[in-house]
Design a protein around this motif. Structure first.
Motif, mmCIF file in Angstrom:
data_model
loop_
_atom_site.group_PDB
_atom_site.id
_atom_site.type_symbol
_atom_site.label_atom_id
_atom_site.label_comp_id
_atom_site.label_asym_id
_atom_site.label_seq_id
_atom_site.Cartn_x
_atom_site.Cartn_y
_atom_site.Cartn_z
ATOM 1 N N GLU A 1 42.399 7.814 13.780
ATOM 2 C CA GLU A 1 41.418 7.561 12.740
ATOM 3 C C GLU A 1 40.092 7.143 13.379
ATOM 4 O O GLU A 1 40.068 6.374 14.348
ATOM 5 C CB GLU A 1 41.900 6.457 11.797
ATOM 6 N N ALA A 2 39.010 7.641 12.836
ATOM 7 C CA ALA A 2 37.688 7.365 13.404
ATOM 8 C C ALA A 2 37.382 5.872 13.384
ATOM 9 O O ALA A 2 37.492 5.209 12.354
ATOM 10 C CB ALA A 2 36.622 8.120 12.617
ATOM 11 N N GLY A 3 37.017 5.344 14.556
ATOM 12 C CA GLY A 3 36.580 3.961 14.648
ATOM 13 C C GLY A 3 37.675 2.923 14.668
ATOM 14 O O GLY A 3 37.379 1.722 14.758
ATOM 15 N N ILE B 1 36.607 11.044 24.452
ATOM 16 C CA ILE B 1 35.514 11.141 23.480
ATOM 17 C C ILE B 1 35.961 10.511 22.168
ATOM 18 O O ILE B 1 36.941 10.939 21.562
ATOM 19 C CB ILE B 1 35.127 12.608 23.240
ATOM 20 N N TRP B 2 35.227 9.495 21.736
ATOM 21 C CA TRP B 2 35.512 8.818 20.471
ATOM 22 C C TRP B 2 34.637 9.412 19.370
ATOM 23 O O TRP B 2 33.431 9.573 19.552
ATOM 24 C CB TRP B 2 35.224 7.332 20.574
ATOM 25 N N GLU B 3 35.235 9.671 18.225
ATOM 26 C CA GLU B 3 34.482 10.170 17.074
ATOM 27 C C GLU B 3 33.558 9.097 16.523
ATOM 28 O O GLU B 3 32.474 9.383 16.003
ATOM 29 C CB GLU B 3 35.458 10.639 16.001
ATOM 30 N N ALA B 4 33.976 7.847 16.609
ATOM 31 C CA ALA B 4 33.175 6.702 16.174
ATOM 32 C C ALA B 4 33.530 5.520 17.060
ATOM 33 O O ALA B 4 34.633 5.458 17.610
ATOM 34 C CB ALA B 4 33.433 6.377 14.708
ATOM 35 N N PHE C 1 30.794 9.964 20.755
ATOM 36 C CA PHE C 1 30.091 11.193 20.375
ATOM 37 C C PHE C 1 30.389 11.461 18.900
ATOM 38 O O PHE C 1 31.336 12.163 18.557
ATOM 39 C CB PHE C 1 30.552 12.370 21.223
ATOM 40 N N PRO C 2 29.583 10.885 17.993
ATOM 41 C CA PRO C 2 29.841 11.077 16.559
ATOM 42 C C PRO C 2 29.746 12.537 16.159
ATOM 43 O O PRO C 2 28.905 13.280 16.681
ATOM 44 C CB PRO C 2 28.740 10.243 15.889
ATOM 45 N N THR C 3 30.603 12.947 15.260
ATOM 46 C CA THR C 3 30.588 14.338 14.806
ATOM 47 C C THR C 3 29.437 14.614 13.851
ATOM 48 O O THR C 3 29.135 15.773 13.573
ATOM 49 C CB THR C 3 31.910 14.684 14.117
#
Length: 300
Positions: A219-221, A245-248, A268-270
């Motif tokens: 889950e993001a973050g 690489i983290w989405e958040a 690296f936010p999408t």
């Protein structure tokens, strides 16, 4: 004097009414994600209101609009879709066809077919990633194609003056091209470095810059649990991965746990949602700076 005062008052009231009427008459454009909102706002200037209605705490890919939300979308002069199976709600509601525009229709031959990964996101219900990778804007070339398509849709519907849109499109092209060049420079030293992403949303980024990116399903973050960290460690050992690489951005403890595994952290936010700081271009540039820092750490 009283007659003059009355005339001035009448003139002010007339201007107020005209201003209010003008605001009400402004076209409304609704988008299904932030990149489309950003491109559209750059292109229309003050000529239209651009709305991205998804709450910040909801994944726009799997948003479930209320009846009121649907009504607001249906009232728009232009409804901009992302295509590539992004925003599943559009298949369950009735939208006015003449006002719906798919911003990626011209690049469908460049879509990436994905493998099946079934899971759930909060209250969004269980879903699968099988089908098409939908975060096409992470490839700046495809993002430019979307912006060009939006510009055509705007001018065709007389939402903004053609000349102004063309000028703004040229500047937007320039900004995205500079972003693409920066990304190419940053990723040039990482083509042989295996990476892992916390979520399977970087397919177009990987293809554009020749990267190898495997994916987890976090889950993001959120901080990963012990089982997820163990799975990450196993995948790291299997691939020889050096970057996560983290989405958040997750809690600091999560970053530390990943560092202990010997991985470099990259946020690296999408950009499906508006970033907490800066614009689409600025947030993308910040992510590239994060990648560059990680790359330098690997070389030291």
């Amino acid at each position: 004097m009283l007659r003059f005062f009355n005339r001035v008052t009448a003139l002010i009231l007339a201007l107020m009414v005209a201003t209010a009427a003008g605001a009400q008459d402004r076209p409304k454009v609704v988008t299904v994600n932030y990149p489309l909102q950003y491109f559209t706002e750059r292109l229309v200037g003050d000529a239209a209101d651009v709305v991205f209605p998804v709450p910040t705490d909801v994944d726009p890919s799997f948003w479930r609009p209320s009846i009121s939300d649907i009504s607001d979308v249906q009232s728009a002069d232009l409804i901009l879709l992302n295509g590539a199976e992004f925003a599943t709600w559009i298949d369950r509601v009735s939208l006015p066809r003449s006002r719906v525009f798919n911003s990626s229709a011209a690049i469908e031959d460049q879509f990436i077919v994905t493998e099946s990964i079934t899971h759930s996101h909060g209250d969004g219900g269980e879903h699968s990633h099988e089908g098409l990778a939908s975060y096409v804007w992470l490839d700046p070339v495809l993002a430019t194609a979307q912006a060009e398509a939006i510009a055509a849709a705007i001018t065709t519907r007389d939402i903004a003056p053609v000349g102004e849109v063309e000028d703004r499109l040229e500047q937007l092209r320039t900004d995205i091209a500079a972003l693409d060049q920066t990304a190419a420079d940053v990723f040039a030293d990482l083509e042989a470095v295996p990476m892992i992403a916390t979520h399977p949303r970087y397919q177009y980024l990987a293809r554009r810059y020749g990267l190898t990116i495997a994916s987890m399903d976090w889950e993001a973050g959120e901080a990963p649990n012990p089982d997820q960290l163990a799975e990450l460690s196993a995948l790291q050992n299997q691939l020889g991965a050096e970057i996560l690489i983290w989405e958040a951005a997750p809690p600091a403890a999560a970053l530390e746990a990943v560092e202990q595994l010997g991985l470099q952290n990259v946020i690296f936010p999408t950009l499906a949602h508006e970033p907490t700081e800066g614009t689409f271009v600025e947030a993308y540039q910040k992510a590239l700076s994060d990648v560059s820092d990680a790359s330098q750490s690997l070389q030291n």
